[in-house]
Design an enzyme around this catalytic site. Structure first.
Site, PDB file in Angstrom:
ATOM      1  N   ILE A  37      37.246  -0.540  52.522  1.00 49.47           N
ATOM      2  CA  ILE A  37      38.400   0.104  51.900  1.00 49.47           C
ATOM      3  C   ILE A  37      38.718  -0.653  50.617  1.00 49.47           C
ATOM      4  O   ILE A  37      38.876  -1.877  50.645  1.00 49.47           O
ATOM      5  CB  ILE A  37      39.616   0.032  52.850  1.00 49.47           C
ATOM      6  CG1 ILE A  37      39.399   0.960  54.046  1.00 49.47           C
ATOM      7  CG2 ILE A  37      40.904   0.389  52.125  1.00 49.47           C
ATOM      8  CD1 ILE A  37      40.547   0.920  55.031  1.00 49.47           C
ATOM      9  N   CYS A  38      38.824   0.062  49.505  1.00 49.65           N
ATOM     10  CA  CYS A  38      39.128  -0.597  48.223  1.00 49.65           C
ATOM     11  C   CYS A  38      40.525  -1.201  48.249  1.00 49.65           C
ATOM     12  O   CYS A  38      41.513  -0.495  48.521  1.00 49.65           O
ATOM     13  CB  CYS A  38      39.035   0.406  47.087  1.00 49.65           C
ATOM     14  SG  CYS A  38      39.691  -0.242  45.547  1.00 49.65           S
ATOM     15  N   ILE A  39      40.619  -2.465  47.914  1.00 50.06           N
ATOM     16  CA  ILE A  39      41.911  -3.157  48.024  1.00 50.06           C
ATOM     17  C   ILE A  39      42.961  -2.604  47.065  1.00 50.06           C
ATOM     18  O   ILE A  39      44.127  -2.427  47.448  1.00 50.06           O
ATOM     19  CB  ILE A  39      41.752  -4.686  47.847  1.00 50.06           C
ATOM     20  CG1 ILE A  39      43.084  -5.383  48.132  1.00 50.06           C
ATOM     21  CG2 ILE A  39      41.210  -5.046  46.480  1.00 50.06           C
ATOM     22  CD1 ILE A  39      42.948  -6.865  48.387  1.00 50.06           C
ATOM     23  N   ALA A  80      44.122   0.680  48.324  1.00 46.60           N
ATOM     24  CA  ALA A  80      44.849   0.482  49.580  1.00 46.60           C
ATOM     25  C   ALA A  80      46.255  -0.046  49.330  1.00 46.60           C
ATOM     26  O   ALA A  80      47.209   0.344  50.001  1.00 46.60           O
ATOM     27  CB  ALA A  80      44.078  -0.463  50.489  1.00 46.60           C
TER      28      ALA A  80
END
Lengths: 102, 134, 130, 130, 102, 134
Positions: C77-79, C82
């Protein structure tokens, strides 16, 4: 380098499908998934444009997406090939690159 | 690592959706990977690089200046489709002047934007290894 | 062949998550490898464990989680995406001073470099979005 | 005049949340009343408290929360849409046996009837979506 | 019963704007917000269609959305009125109903 | 409570996005409020009520049968735009036969679908109090 163009938008709703056809080259493949599946229907305001593209490109539709929208395969443009997800994977393998016209 | 040709295909207007911004964030990270990077602006994507964008009235951050920084990261292959401009009543003059400095030519400032026909764009797209679209 | 798959929309609202899930299963069934699944934009919303869909509906977030477990997939998941949308793992929630986290097993949070590296290392990059 | 406003997209991905927020502020500034703000579809994602956007970006979820507090607005998250997408308040999380909740102050979870009732009671219903 | 039609999609990208024009009646108002704001530009493949609609309908654009996309007001079709959010609210009040062409 | 004319405007294909399903969920709840309810199917919305939808291949629930239940809730004003069908190569025969039973006519089964021209649809839309679009 043959390319697989993946299009998931209805040709009646967005310009993405038309844009895909405008940029696909001879020898490329086009796969219709999700709402784009309705584009496989013959006798629509879009079908002649897709038929013209089929002169030098291969066109596929994901069967599950076509059936979900109530379009039976006998309503399709002649020459469009129906694939399942395994066929989708194979198309990504057979072509050198893929581009999603989201 | 291997070098691949990465193409960022931008087809959506900025601000109405986040895609333009989050695509740009990928481009900036990608710069560190020393890959061969190109950007294409097609359809409404051309609005991403119009000049004089002002977001004062919509409460969002104006990120258009970031495109001007791409030259500093040696990202200088920016293809804009002429037919997309024409359809929207736009010309090259409506776009930000994106430039880069050529190290091999005494740091001469050169334009990054190439206005190409739809046919040329199709050929550019066909020559890539990876196509990112958001 | 090695695949990297990117998903840019959340579950239920768009079919992207469904299509990508079926595609990933088919990739594995056909004997190929998935190097990485990268969730970007609203795609990060596929990683919540707080979802309780109707019993007769598919359970997208749990199905992704199960797929990751069954095949030891690297699901990122892309920080940055997110953080905007409120997807947090325990350590990130603590770092941000938040009182809860909501990520489901099988996903982990990392940076955009993981996407680029995935495309470099993989033979094919396939994107699912709106 | 009394307004009911419906928002069908989550924050950041689409401008709908921004537009609706500015519209609601203008409704109040013009001296009108907001009977209810109803969050449906991905719109429920506006109600998370776990969001930490970049410092130089707008903080949409917190701005909605603040608007609700400042004007005592009735801001409803649709329960069915929230369950699919993983938006939970404390009591709903407990009822579902979940170990966390993520709703932000100012929102509450209720049924679709609240939307219909809002439109019946209000002079205008305005919809923001994709 | 005059209606306010709110359209938020670019006319170059989706069919929503055209569909809005096809269903708006004389005396109705049309407000362009978000990506639809680019539709206010003159000299496009869409502008003649919008001008035709303006013969018996009022057309507005949210100024902030127009500016965000780099379209200056002097490029607009003559007769389109620029409003802010207060003006948007007033349009919903002045018309009996509103419809969003999402 | 007052009675208002509620119009549900459906313009998107089913399954590709959730809008058709979540719109239908609102309609079902609305039935309990004894309001005057109409549904319009315009543009790709007409695919929502095609017959013989099968979702076996996409792992999603087929909710099309729910439209057939609308008659039981006295929701029987369903307007379908002819031009939208024509553009897509569809006819009324491609749609599910949605019906209702008329209490005032010895429970005779009557069709709920009215195929209307674009011009007629515009007039129907103009006659409503609340327009829901998803």
């Amino acid at each position: 380098m043959a390319m697989l163009h993946i299009v998931n938008k209805s040709p009646f709703e967005r310009v993405a499908f038309k844009s895909c056809l405008d940029h696909a080259l001879a020898g490329d493949s086009i796969l219709m998934i999700e709402d784009a599946a309705v584009g496989a229907t013959d006798g629509t305001i879009f079908s002649e444009e897709l038929k013209a593209a089929m002169a030098d490109k291969s066109v596929y539709v994901l069967g599950g997406d076509l059936a979900a929208r109530g379009v039976s395969e006998d309503r399709m443009i002649d020459g469009i090939k129906v694939v399942d997800y395994a066929g989708f994977v194979n198309l990504t393998v057979e072509n050198d690159t893929t581009q999603s016209w989201v | 690592m291997a070098t691949k040709k990465f193409m960022y295909v931008n087809r959506k207007a900025p601000y109405g959706t986040v895609y333009a911004l989050e695509a740009l964030e990928v481009v900036l990270i990608a710069a560190a990977f020393e890959q061969d990077i190109s950007l294409a602006f097609i359809d409404d994507g051309v609005y991403q690089i119009t000049k004089e964008q002002s977001t004062d009235g919509i409460g969002m951050k104006n990120f258009s200046a970031t495109y001007k920084a791409l030259g500093d990261y040696d990202i200088n292959k920016i293809y804009v489709e002429k037919e997309s401009l024409d359809d929207r009543g736009l010309t090259a003059d409506d776009l930000m002047p994106l430039v880069w400095e050529d190290e091999d030519d005494d740091w001469a400032e050169k334009p990054s934007i190439k206005i190409v026909s739809r046919e040329e764009m199709a050929a550019v797209l066909a020559a890539q290894d990876v196509h990112y679209s958001f | 062949m090695k695949f990297t798959v990117m998903i840019n929309e959340g579950p239920y609202q768009h079919q992207s998550s469904d299509s990508a899930l079926q595609f990933c299963r088919a990739v594995l069934a056909e004997g190929h490898d998935i190097f990485r699944v990268f969730f970007y934009n609203d795609g990060v919303n596929n990683g919540t464990r707080l979802s309780v869909p109707p019993k007769d509906d598919r359970q997208l977030q749990k199905e992704w989680s199960q797929l990751a477990k069954d095949h030891s997939l690297d699901m990122v998941i892309c920080i940055a995406a997110a953080q905007r949308r409120g997807l947090m793992d325990a350590s990130e929630a603590e770092r941000q001073g938040l009182d809860a986290n909501n990520i489901i097993d099988g996903f982990h949070i990392s940076g955009l470099g993981q996407l680029i590296e995935g495309s470099i290392q993989s033979d094919r990059t396939v994107i699912f979005g709106d």
